[in-house]
Motif scaffolding. Structure first.
Motif, PDB file in Angstrom:
ATOM      1  N   TYR A  82       0.160  -1.074   7.572  1.00 27.67           N
ATOM      2  CA  TYR A  82      -1.246  -0.859   7.928  1.00 27.67           C
ATOM      3  C   TYR A  82      -1.286   0.000   9.178  1.00 27.67           C
ATOM      4  O   TYR A  82      -0.582  -0.275  10.155  1.00 27.67           O
ATOM      5  CB  TYR A  82      -1.959  -2.190   8.176  1.00 27.67           C
ATOM      6  N   ASP A  83      -2.097   1.044   9.157  1.00 27.61           N
ATOM      7  CA  ASP A  83      -2.259   1.941  10.301  1.00 27.61           C
ATOM      8  C   ASP A  83      -3.582   1.620  10.980  1.00 27.61           C
ATOM      9  O   ASP A  83      -4.651   1.969  10.462  1.00 27.61           O
ATOM     10  CB  ASP A  83      -2.235   3.393   9.828  1.00 27.61           C
ATOM     11  N   PRO A  84      -3.544   0.922  12.139  1.00 32.28           N
ATOM     12  CA  PRO A  84      -4.790   0.562  12.818  1.00 32.28           C
ATOM     13  C   PRO A  84      -5.630   1.772  13.232  1.00 32.28           C
ATOM     14  O   PRO A  84      -6.847   1.674  13.300  1.00 32.28           O
ATOM     15  CB  PRO A  84      -4.320  -0.223  14.047  1.00 32.28           C
ATOM     16  N   ARG A  85      -4.996   2.905  13.503  1.00 31.30           N
ATOM     17  CA  ARG A  85      -5.761   4.096  13.894  1.00 31.30           C
ATOM     18  C   ARG A  85      -6.594   4.621  12.733  1.00 31.30           C
ATOM     19  O   ARG A  85      -7.742   5.003  12.903  1.00 31.30           O
ATOM     20  CB  ARG A  85      -4.824   5.182  14.411  1.00 31.30           C
ATOM     21  N   LYS A  86      -5.991   4.646  11.558  1.00 32.78           N
ATOM     22  CA  LYS A  86      -6.708   5.113  10.368  1.00 32.78           C
ATOM     23  C   LYS A  86      -7.564   4.011   9.762  1.00 32.78           C
ATOM     24  O   LYS A  86      -8.431   4.291   8.948  1.00 32.78           O
ATOM     25  CB  LYS A  86      -5.708   5.575   9.293  1.00 32.78           C
ATOM     26  N   GLN A  87      -7.243   2.766  10.123  1.00 37.00           N
ATOM     27  CA  GLN A  87      -7.865   1.588   9.511  1.00 37.00           C
ATOM     28  C   GLN A  87      -7.664   1.621   8.004  1.00 37.00           C
ATOM     29  O   GLN A  87      -8.574   1.350   7.223  1.00 37.00           O
ATOM     30  CB  GLN A  87      -9.335   1.456   9.900  1.00 37.00           C
ATOM     31  N   LYS A  88      -6.441   1.938   7.606  1.00 37.11           N
ATOM     32  CA  LYS A  88      -6.055   2.038   6.198  1.00 37.11           C
ATOM     33  C   LYS A  88      -4.642   1.493   6.027  1.00 37.11           C
ATOM     34  O   LYS A  88      -3.813   1.574   6.939  1.00 37.11           O
ATOM     35  CB  LYS A  88      -6.042   3.499   5.732  1.00 37.11           C
ATOM     36  N   TYR A  89      -4.382   0.989   4.828  1.00 36.60           N
ATOM     37  CA  TYR A  89      -3.007   0.697   4.439  1.00 36.60           C
ATOM     38  C   TYR A  89      -2.354   2.025   4.087  1.00 36.60           C
ATOM     39  O   TYR A  89      -2.995   2.902   3.498  1.00 36.60           O
ATOM     40  CB  TYR A  89      -2.976  -0.281   3.261  1.00 36.60           C
ATOM     41  N   VAL A  90      -1.099   2.189   4.468  1.00 37.47           N
ATOM     42  CA  VAL A  90      -0.370   3.430   4.230  1.00 37.47           C
ATOM     43  C   VAL A  90       1.005   3.084   3.669  1.00 37.47           C
ATOM     44  O   VAL A  90       1.538   2.006   3.935  1.00 37.47           O
ATOM     45  CB  VAL A  90      -0.229   4.270   5.515  1.00 37.47           C
ATOM     46  N   GLY A  91       1.559   4.006   2.904  1.00 38.35           N
ATOM     47  CA  GLY A  91       2.877   3.727   2.360  1.00 38.35           C
ATOM     48  C   GLY A  91       3.483   4.916   1.661  1.00 38.35           C
ATOM     49  O   GLY A  91       2.896   6.012   1.609  1.00 38.35           O
ATOM     50  N   THR A  92       4.679   4.668   1.129  1.00 37.20           N
ATOM     51  CA  THR A  92       5.423   5.683   0.388  1.00 37.20           C
ATOM     52  C   THR A  92       6.079   5.040  -0.827  1.00 37.20           C
ATOM     53  O   THR A  92       6.265   3.819  -0.883  1.00 37.20           O
ATOM     54  CB  THR A  92       6.531   6.327   1.247  1.00 37.20           C
ATOM     55  N   TRP A  93       6.443   5.887  -1.774  1.00 33.86           N
ATOM     56  CA  TRP A  93       7.191   5.462  -2.959  1.00 33.86           C
ATOM     57  C   TRP A  93       8.199   6.544  -3.291  1.00 33.86           C
ATOM     58  O   TRP A  93       7.861   7.732  -3.303  1.00 33.86           O
ATOM     59  CB  TRP A  93       6.236   5.291  -4.143  1.00 33.86           C
TER      60      TRP A  93
END
Length: 169
Positions: A82-93
């Motif tokens: 979770y990226d608090p700056r973006k207020q979004k969950y973020v990830g990679t695959w």
């Protein structure tokens, strides 16, 4: 003369927030059943696999998946935080059958049970270009989750191509 070593104080490190804690739902060992049907009109392919998911630093999960696709080993790694700056969950695959790095961004719904991630990548109808995908994980219980992947067609409609039921071991 004494050798004086200056003392440096470490900056205050951030603490995980409730959105990071939500990711704990993924942690553990899972058995999965896959159904893939990215070509409408063709029968779906099915397979089984396993996943081991761990938390690192309270901020990210790393999920190592193993299964088989068309008779060949299929390995994958999902990172999610979770990226608090973006207020979004973020990830990679990343996986063993593609050289493409998928980047995710999304959010959890108000129920706290459904994570929706948006991404772009090679699609079944556009292998040389980028296609929009919507990937949804719904926790039906603490020990059963369902993942679906859908891609957007040229007409704007969405086609579900992958469904995975994962159950905690």
């Amino acid at each position: 003369m004494e050798n004086a070593t200056p003392t440096m104080e470490m900056p205050q490190m951030p603490s995980p927030v409730k959105e990071h804690e939500w990711l704990q739902k993924f942690v553990g060992e899972w058995e999965s059943e896959f159904e893939m049907s990215c070509d409408p009109g063709q029968p779906p392919m099915t397979t089984k696999g396993t996943e081991v998911t761990r938390m690192i630093g309270g901020f990210f999960i790393i999920a190592d998946g193993r299964s088989e696709m068309m008779g060949a080993p299929f390995d994958s790694v999902l990172t999610l935080g979770y990226d608090p700056r973006k207020q979004k969950y973020v990830g990679t695959w990343v996986d063993s059958i593609s050289g493409y790095l998928w980047l995710y961004e999304g959010e959890v719904d108000a129920t706290g049970k459904i994570l929706t991630l948006d991404t772009e990548g090679p699609g079944p109808n556009n292998p040389d270009g980028l296609t929009k995908f919507k990937e949804v994980t719904e926790f039906l219980s603490d020990d059963h989750r369902v993942f679906t992947s859908s891609y957007q067609g040229a007409d704007g409609s969405w086609t579900k191509c992958i469904t995975v039921h994962s159950r905690r071991k």
